[in-house]
Design a protein around this motif. Structure first.
Motif, PDB file in Angstrom:
ATOM      1  N   ARG A 141       0.842  -1.187   0.000  1.00  0.00           N
ATOM      2  CA  ARG A 141       0.000   0.000   0.000  1.00  0.00           C
ATOM      3  C   ARG A 141       0.879   1.239   0.000  1.00  0.00           C
ATOM      4  O   ARG A 141       1.826   1.342   0.783  1.00  0.00           O
ATOM      5  N   VAL A 142       0.530   2.193  -0.879  1.00  0.00           N
ATOM      6  CA  VAL A 142       1.342   3.388  -1.033  1.00  0.00           C
ATOM      7  C   VAL A 142       0.453   4.625  -0.915  1.00  0.00           C
ATOM      8  O   VAL A 142      -0.776   4.540  -0.966  1.00  0.00           O
ATOM      9  N   GLU A 143       1.095   5.767  -0.743  1.00  0.00           N
ATOM     10  CA  GLU A 143       0.359   7.029  -0.752  1.00  0.00           C
ATOM     11  C   GLU A 143      -0.291   7.229  -2.118  1.00  0.00           C
ATOM     12  O   GLU A 143       0.308   6.898  -3.142  1.00  0.00           O
ATOM     13  N   PRO A 144      -1.517   7.735  -2.153  1.00  0.00           N
ATOM     14  CA  PRO A 144      -2.172   7.961  -3.449  1.00  0.00           C
ATOM     15  C   PRO A 144      -1.322   8.837  -4.365  1.00  0.00           C
ATOM     16  O   PRO A 144      -0.769   9.855  -3.946  1.00  0.00           O
ATOM     17  N   ARG A 145      -1.227   8.399  -5.615  1.00  0.00           N
ATOM     18  CA  ARG A 145      -0.401   9.071  -6.609  1.00  0.00           C
ATOM     19  C   ARG A 145      -1.287   9.751  -7.645  1.00  0.00           C
ATOM     20  O   ARG A 145      -2.424   9.341  -7.873  1.00  0.00           O
ATOM     21  N   PRO A 146      -0.773  10.783  -8.318  1.00  0.00           N
ATOM     22  CA  PRO A 146      -1.570  11.442  -9.351  1.00  0.00           C
ATOM     23  C   PRO A 146      -1.790  10.543 -10.552  1.00  0.00           C
ATOM     24  O   PRO A 146      -1.004   9.619 -10.812  1.00  0.00           O
ATOM     25  N   GLY A 147      -2.893  10.805 -11.286  1.00  0.00           N
ATOM     26  CA  GLY A 147      -3.204  10.011 -12.465  1.00  0.00           C
ATOM     27  C   GLY A 147      -2.299  10.352 -13.632  1.00  0.00           C
ATOM     28  O   GLY A 147      -1.360  11.155 -13.482  1.00  0.00           O
ATOM     29  N   PRO A 148      -2.571   9.750 -14.789  1.00  0.00           N
ATOM     30  CA  PRO A 148      -3.724   8.885 -15.074  1.00  0.00           C
ATOM     31  C   PRO A 148      -3.641   7.567 -14.331  1.00  0.00           C
ATOM     32  O   PRO A 148      -2.555   7.108 -13.969  1.00  0.00           O
ATOM     33  N   TRP A 149      -4.846   6.948 -14.135  1.00  0.00           N
ATOM     34  CA  TRP A 149      -4.944   5.769 -13.295  1.00  0.00           C
ATOM     35  C   TRP A 149      -5.535   4.567 -14.040  1.00  0.00           C
ATOM     36  O   TRP A 149      -6.410   4.707 -14.892  1.00  0.00           O
ATOM     37  N   ASP A 150      -5.054   3.428 -13.684  1.00  0.00           N
ATOM     38  CA  ASP A 150      -5.752   2.150 -13.812  1.00  0.00           C
ATOM     39  C   ASP A 150      -5.432   1.432 -12.517  1.00  0.00           C
ATOM     40  O   ASP A 150      -4.693   0.452 -12.495  1.00  0.00           O
ATOM     41  N   ASP A 151      -5.967   1.963 -11.416  1.00  0.00           N
ATOM     42  CA  ASP A 151      -5.474   1.629 -10.090  1.00  0.00           C
ATOM     43  C   ASP A 151      -6.601   1.424  -9.097  1.00  0.00           C
ATOM     44  O   ASP A 151      -7.712   1.959  -9.258  1.00  0.00           O
ATOM     45  N   CYS A 152      -6.279   0.667  -8.060  1.00  0.00           N
ATOM     46  CA  CYS A 152      -7.221   0.374  -6.989  1.00  0.00           C
ATOM     47  C   CYS A 152      -6.873   1.204  -5.761  1.00  0.00           C
ATOM     48  O   CYS A 152      -5.700   1.311  -5.382  1.00  0.00           O
ATOM     49  N   PHE A 153      -7.903   1.779  -5.145  1.00  0.00           N
ATOM     50  CA  PHE A 153      -7.736   2.624  -3.974  1.00  0.00           C
ATOM     51  C   PHE A 153      -8.526   2.056  -2.801  1.00  0.00           C
ATOM     52  O   PHE A 153      -9.632   1.543  -2.983  1.00  0.00           O
ATOM     53  N   GLY A 154      -7.942   2.155  -1.623  1.00  0.00           N
ATOM     54  CA  GLY A 154      -8.614   1.708  -0.408  1.00  0.00           C
ATOM     55  C   GLY A 154      -9.351   2.845   0.265  1.00  0.00           C
ATOM     56  O   GLY A 154      -8.785   3.923   0.478  1.00  0.00           O
ATOM     57  N   MET A 155     -10.620   2.592   0.602  1.00  0.00           N
ATOM     58  CA  MET A 155     -11.457   3.572   1.287  1.00  0.00           C
ATOM     59  C   MET A 155     -12.185   2.861   2.424  1.00  0.00           C
ATOM     60  O   MET A 155     -13.345   2.456   2.280  1.00  0.00           O
ATOM     61  N   PRO A 156     -11.526   2.677   3.564  1.00  0.00           N
ATOM     62  CA  PRO A 156     -12.118   1.873   4.638  1.00  0.00           C
ATOM     63  C   PRO A 156     -13.408   2.434   5.209  1.00  0.00           C
ATOM     64  O   PRO A 156     -14.170   1.690   5.832  1.00  0.00           O
ATOM     65  N   ASP A 157     -13.679   3.710   5.011  1.00  0.00           N
ATOM     66  CA  ASP A 157     -14.942   4.300   5.473  1.00  0.00           C
ATOM     67  C   ASP A 157     -16.010   4.259   4.392  1.00  0.00           C
ATOM     68  O   ASP A 157     -17.110   4.801   4.586  1.00  0.00           O
ATOM     69  N   GLY A 158     -15.725   3.604   3.271  1.00  0.00           N
ATOM     70  CA  GLY A 158     -16.674   3.506   2.178  1.00  0.00           C
ATOM     71  C   GLY A 158     -16.246   4.331   0.982  1.00  0.00           C
ATOM     72  O   GLY A 158     -15.617   5.379   1.113  1.00  0.00           O
TER      73      GLY A 158
END
Length: 270
Positions: free
Chosen positions: A176-193
């Protein structure tokens, strides 16, 4: 199948994976049309499963490889579903899980427009007929990058807790890494939804929310962007299996809510 409420209209194609083939708000289409279009269901896995292989207990299973060296997006996205009920603004559908999925089960989807036409809720359920199995569920919408009315391209706003590092095979490495700028084809974790806002400046704001804790964001194509709420990351049958049992089905929903800052007197986008 077409649902209507307020100035919103959604079209569902049960013959083609129970896909939302169109979403029109104030007469303006929001979902991409053409070859890759609408919004489809991802079940019983989301995104890519590495080489189509996964374990359940001590048993190894092989899925058909459909995207390079991987299996992608489940088994129900381009097969017929059956409608079980429907009215002006709600409809419910199901599809049985069969070969090539190793277990018998059933997937349901309920589509519901808000009474005033200000939003849309999609609810998926995954049940087993007998034996327990791991599964994931989610949606893959193709939102138009530009609404074609002379306005600007869509802007994305979201604040994930982390980004799953993507390997050369497009699958998470497990880091798991700090969110990076796009463009994206990436999965992000959002534990609060999941909570992502798409804004077409001056035209439309659409918010995608879900109690699911992962979202894939894909914006590498010029015509569309994808915001995909899902119950686990890509390759999650191996890394984050969620067991569906006879007493514990998998259930998840997403809500798309919208507002139009400049609605005209007849409800069209101004």
């Amino acid at each position: 199948m077409r649902l209507r409420a307020g100035d919103a209209e959604v079209t569902i194609d049960p013959r083609n994976g129970c896909r939302l083939s169109s979403l029109r708000i104030g007469g303006t289409e929001v979902l991409r049309q053409g070859e890759r279009y609408g919004s489809f269901v991802m079940v019983p896995w989301c995104g890519r499963t590495r080489q189509g292989r996964f374990l359940n207990g001590g048993e190894r299973y092989q899925l058909p490889v459909t995207a390079g060296e991987h299996a992608i997006h489940g088994t129900v996205r381009d097969v017929p579903w059956r409608m079980v009920r429907g009215d002006e603004r709600t409809a419910a559908f199901y599809r049985d899980l069969t070969d090539p999925w190793p277990w018998s089960g059933r997937v349901t989807q309920v589509v519901e427009l808000a009474e005033d036409g200000s939003g849309l809720t999609l609810t998926l359920g995954v049940e087993t007929v007998e034996d327990s199995f791991p599964a994931q569920a989610g949606w893959h919408p193709w939102f138009l990058r530009n609404l074609g009315r002379g306005g600007g391209d869509v802007e994305l706003d979201f604040s994930p807790a982390w980004q799953e590092e993507r390997g050369a095979d497009h699958l998470p490495t497990g880091r798991r890494v700090e969110p990076r700028p796009g463009p994206w084809d990436d999965c992000f974790g959002m534990p609060d939804g999941v909570d992502v806002t798409l804004t077409w400046p001056g035209e439309l704001e659409l918010r995608v929310t879900s109690r699911a804790e992962w979202a894939v964001v894909y914006d590498e194509q010029p015509e569309a962007v994808c915001v995909e709420p899902q119950t686990g990351p890509p390759n999650g049958l191996n890394t984050h299996p969620r067991l569906v049992t006879p007493i514990d089905p998998l259930e998840v929903s997403t809500t798309w809510s919208w507002r139009r800052p400049d609605a005209g007197p007849e409800g069209s986008l101004a």
